[in-house]
Design an enzyme around this catalytic site. Structure first.
Site, PDB file in Angstrom:
ATOM      1  CE1 TYR A 238     -98.315  22.424  22.505  1.00 51.70           C
ATOM      2  CE2 TYR A 238    -100.274  22.594  23.898  1.00 51.70           C
ATOM      3  CZ  TYR A 238     -99.908  22.111  22.546  1.00 51.70           C
ATOM      4  OH  TYR A 238    -100.319  21.985  21.515  1.00 51.70           O
TER       5      TYR A 238
ATOM      6  N   PRO B 202     -50.772  27.182  51.983  1.00 49.02           N
ATOM      7  CG  PRO B 202     -49.327  28.096  53.835  1.00 49.02           C
ATOM      8  CD  PRO B 202     -49.507  27.033  52.862  1.00 49.02           C
TER       9      PRO B 202
ATOM     10  CB  CYS C 243     -67.106  31.902  24.443  1.00 49.42           C
ATOM     11  SG  CYS C 243     -66.693  30.731  25.696  1.00 49.42           S
TER      12      CYS C 243
ATOM     13  CB  THR D  48     -53.529  25.107  46.223  1.00 45.61           C
ATOM     14  OG1 THR D  48     -52.651  25.989  47.077  1.00 45.61           O
ATOM     15  CG2 THR D  48     -54.200  25.723  45.230  1.00 45.61           C
TER      16      THR D  48
ATOM     17  CE1 TYR E   7     -58.461  29.836  50.328  1.00 45.51           C
ATOM     18  CE2 TYR E   7     -57.314  31.858  49.687  1.00 45.51           C
ATOM     19  CZ  TYR E   7     -57.715  30.696  50.722  1.00 45.51           C
ATOM     20  OH  TYR E   7     -57.866  31.009  52.071  1.00 45.51           O
ATOM     21  CB  ALA E   8     -56.255  27.147  42.020  1.00 43.75           C
TER      22      ALA E   8
ATOM     23  N   GLY F 135     -61.160  28.060  37.933  1.00 41.52           N
ATOM     24  CA  GLY F 135     -61.126  28.329  36.649  1.00 41.52           C
ATOM     25  C   GLY F 135     -60.531  27.172  35.930  1.00 41.52           C
TER      26      GLY F 135
END
Length: 832
Positions: free
Chosen positions: A424, A275, A44, A272, A278-279, A281
């Site tokens: 404030y 078995p 970024c 996913t 995983y995913a 991002g």
């Protein structure tokens, strides 16, 4: 028994899951494979490294392989691309610098991210000046190109986050920049009217913005862009920021399910369909917290959280994949643009009912130096659920969007924003914070205290000849003209002029930003009128209608308005008065300038600093209308700084004459006076009185002092209606023969015993022209001095008690004294 975790991809999500796993499980085997040369870098921040806001290249790196090994006992393999997954054998194939290997896993985590979309444009293969911005090597190539070839012009294709950040940073490097965007707006997470603030601001900073323009291809080795509208664009370098696509080929080849765009689909536990795979991002889908649809939202914040929560799941802590609001922010020169939740397009696509409020509060107490306007939009359901919010401004934007995002996370109703307690103090907020104001407005809507009309409905209402009521002050109309069909009655006069308003049709009220319009709407509603307030006021409507300018040669720095060319050398020799108009919303800055200029002598200058970017064009229009001179007008950081000289300089006078000659060849002679105008009214005809008052009001609106001298039959114009005094002799005869007040005056022609006058009045009402008695009051309110000739009063037996309030009494000497003060500054005649 220890588990082995293989993590593919090492930026936000991958690094986050790896370090969290280690903190939860000291015995686990954790291995990372990264296809590129770096891990955990600040992608970024890449545009800001190009723009040299980030000075040191090493600052881009959050962590290194050495850090991961030493601090977390996690080996990281760079330049190592996982090329295949064997789910049955639970192993991956990896292409390393030393050759191909296989590695076994108990749990495989895919965090492969996304890559820039680069269509197969004709001519792209031959171009050596086209770049993308996703990795550190990308920006290395860009900075090397800039330093070695010294380009003067850059084209950015795509107006999303990366595109806009690159526009600004290339501009900061001294390049002229053109932005090419295929859709009708930049920043697709904003609604159109909110994106318009960015369009205008980009123009103010010299950026040539081409909306609704597609890139078709390249010629001349990338130095000529072929555009979809048939035009060509010459440039030195090109940044492609069209969007991103998931880096999911590895997953697709392994049989992992994806959506139609290639993003990996997972369940709430990040699993996913394979078995132990995983995913997380940018490569995966998430659930939109507002629409409940499965979407892709490639943001660093959600990716980091997903990494943490997946590690928790794998270590027995129940932390599911949270729905995502998509809260985001971007810097566009001096402006900050932030949003959370859904926008109107997304809600419409999801068939969700919604309502909208626009408001324009200040970032902090208006009286404290540095306050700046925030353009805020909130969307909410009929049930009161907050669906989204967008804000644009220079200060305090992220704070308000963060507060609303927090409220949305905890399912607060929009009316509950009124009760949120924010810290404030005058330097930081107002006692009624912008978030609170949004809640107040929503409460009024829910309680049916105000009916509203939105900016996009105005043009159709105008076409339908709807009745619009402008309740701004006269000075505001000089800087920003009213809607063409609108009737103008200042808010301060509304209670005394209710009789002028129609009860047989709706009234659409507006002011600058919506607040005074709301107050007037409440007055009218309680007096039996069918009234609507323009949500967000004229500011929202005007910005939504903003038309981009396209300079032949884009500038690296914005040019001042054309009137700034006049008397530029005077600035060094004329003493200036400093005027701080920061924190003032329209019409505050213009009114403050007017008050200050009234006390100046011709040739004196005032340097004004304002935080409302609308002042940039307002002050130019106001100066032209009042015959003052803009010496300089420019954007300096997050402020508008303008220098205005009282009066019209010789150079500006020549410019006005030239403009008039080229605009029309049939204009009458025009005499512009800087000290005053005197009008003698010696006729009591209805139509002639109207003409004299229209001229008087026009001169007063241009900032001139005006005197109207009423004598002989003209005294009938300023008689008070309904007053009957006991008179004798000739005075009685005159009293019987002459009309009593503006309502009884005859027409000079076609009077027809009063029928002609009645027809004229009816036509005036139909065409929204003020009646004569209203014109008299407006002229006095505008500062027109009315003098009754005492000699004529004596001759005709008219007494002071018969005349309207505010009239002064004098003789010929008074008239001659005022007439002598008429001093022409600029006199020109346009001939056929």
């Amino acid at each position: 028994m220890s588990n082995k975790f293989i993590i593919v991809g090492g930026v936000a999500g991958g690094a986050s899951v790896a370090t969290r796993l280690r903190r939860l499980n000291e015995d686990a085997q954790i291995v990372m494979y990264e296809a590129g040369p770096y891990i955990s870098f600040a992608n970024c921040g890449l545009p800001y490294y190009v723009g040299q806001q980030i000075k040191e290249r090493d600052s881009l790196f959050v962590s290194t392989p050495e850090d991961m090994q030493q601090d977390f006992n996690i080996p990281v393999h760079l330049n190592s691309k996982v090329t295949a997954i064997d789910a049955d054998a639970q192993q991956v194939t990896v292409q390393t610098p030393d050759g191909q290997i296989q590695d076994h896993y108990d749990h495989l985590i895919l965090s492969t991210g996304a890559s820039p979309i680069v269509p197969n444009f004709p001519g792209l293969a031959e171009a050596q000046n086209v770049f993308t911005v996703r990795t550190v090597p990308d920006v290395d190539a860009i900075t090397q190109f800039i330093e070695t070839t010294k380009p003067t012009h850059a084209t950015v294709v795509g107006g999303g986050f990366i595109g806009l950040e690159m526009v600004e940073n290339l501009h900061d490097r001294g390049l002229a920049v053109t932005l090419v965007e295929a859709s009708d707006q930049v920043m697709p997470n904003l609604d159109f009217e909110m994106a318009q603030y960015l369009h205008e601001h980009l123009n103010l900073n010299g950026v040539d913005v081409r909306l609704n323009t597609k890139l078709n291809g390249f010629t001349a080795h990338g130095h000529v862009l072929e555009l979809g509208n048939g035009e060509t664009l010459q440039t030195d370098m090109v940044i492609l920021a069209i969007g991103v696509k998931p880096t999911s080929k590895l997953a697709i080849d392994a049989g992992i399910k994806t959506n139609e765009k290639g993003f990996i689909t997972t369940n709430a536990q990040f699993e996913t369909n394979l078995p132990n795979v995983y995913a997380i991002g940018d490569v995966s889908t998430v659930v939109n917290a507002v629409t409940k649809q499965t979407v892709s939202i490639p943001l660093a914040g959600p990716a980091n959280r997903q990494g943490r929560y997946l590690a928790d799941q794998l270590c027995g802590i129940d932390h599911t994949n949270p729905a995502v609001l998509g809260t985001s922010v971007a810097k566009v020169f001096a402006l900050t643009a932030a949003a959370t939740g859904a926008n109107e397009k997304q809600l419409t696509a999801a068939n969700m009912a919604y309502d909208v409020i626009h408001l324009h509060p200040n970032s902090s107490a208006a009286y404290y130096p540095g306050a700046a306007p925030i353009e805020l939009k909130v969307l909410f359901a009929p049930t009161g659920e907050i669906l989204g919010a967008q804000a644009v401004g220079t200060k305090g934007v992220t704070k308000r969007i963060d507060v609303i995002a927090t409220a949305m996370h905890f399912h607060a109703k929009v009316s509950e924003l009124a009760d949120i307690e924010v810290a404030y103090a005058p330097p930081y907020a107002s006692a009624k914070d912008p978030v609170n104001f949004a809640g107040f407005i929503a409460m009024d809507v829910a309680d049916n205290l105000v009916k509203r009309v939105q900016w996009h409905q105005v043009d159709q209402l105008i076409a339908n000849k709807a009745y619009f009521l402008d309740v701004r002050n006269p000075d505001e109309l000089l800087a920003e003209p009213k809607i063409e069909t609108a009737v103008s009655i200042p808010r301060s006069e509304i209670r005394d002029r209710l009789s002028e308003l129609p009860k047989n049709q709706p009234i659409y009220v507006y002011c600058a930003v919506g607040l005074r319009g709301y107050n007037v709407a409440r007055v009218l509603a309680q007096n039996g009128f069918d009234v609507y307030n323009l949500d967000g006021g004229l500011k929202t409507y005007r910005v939504a209608k903003y038309q981009l300018t396209h300079p032949e040669t884009p500038a690296a720095k914005p040019a001042a308005p054309t009137t700034a060319t006049a008397a530029t050398t005077a600035q060094s020799t004329t003493k200036q008065i400093e005027l701080d108009a920061c924190g003032l919303q329209c019409p505050g800055p213009i009114l403050k300038v007017r008050q200050t200029m009234d006390d100046l002598a011709d040739g004196q200058q005032v340097k004004v600093t304002a935080s409302d970017f609308g002042f940039y064009k307002d002050i130019d229009a106001w100066a032209k209308a009042t015959h003052n001179t803009i010496i300089n007008n420019e954007i300096q950081g997050d402020k508008v700084v303008a220098t205005v000289q009282k009066g019209v300089t010789t150079e500006a006078c020549d410019t006005l004459a030239t403009e008039a000659a080229t605009t029309s060849s049939h204009e009458p002679t025009t005499n512009t006076n800087n000290e005053g105008t005197t009008i003698v009214v010696f006729d009591g005809d209805f139509d002639k009185a109207i003409a004299s008052l229209i001229i008087a009001q026009g001169a007063a609106a241009m900032g001139q002092p005006v005197t109207m001298f009423f004598t002989f039959w003209g005294l009938n114009v300023i008689k008070r209606p309904g007053v009957k005094l006991h008179k004798r002799g000739m005075a009685k005869m005159f009293d019987m023969a002459l009309p009593h007040g503006a309502q009884k005056l005859p027409l000079s022609n076609l009077n027809m015993l009063g029928a002609g006058r009645s027809m004229m009045k009816k036509l005036m009402r139909k065409n929204n022209v003020d009646q004569l008695e209203t014109m008299l009051q407006k002229a006095q309110d505008a500062g027109v001095k009315m003098v009754a000739c005492t000699m004529s009063m004596d001759l005709m037996g008219v007494e002071q008690a018969e005349l309207i309030d505010g009239v002064e009494f004098g003789g010929v000497a008074s008239y001659l004294g005022d007439a002598r003060n008429v001093t022409p500054v600029c006199l020109f005649k346009v001939t056929a």
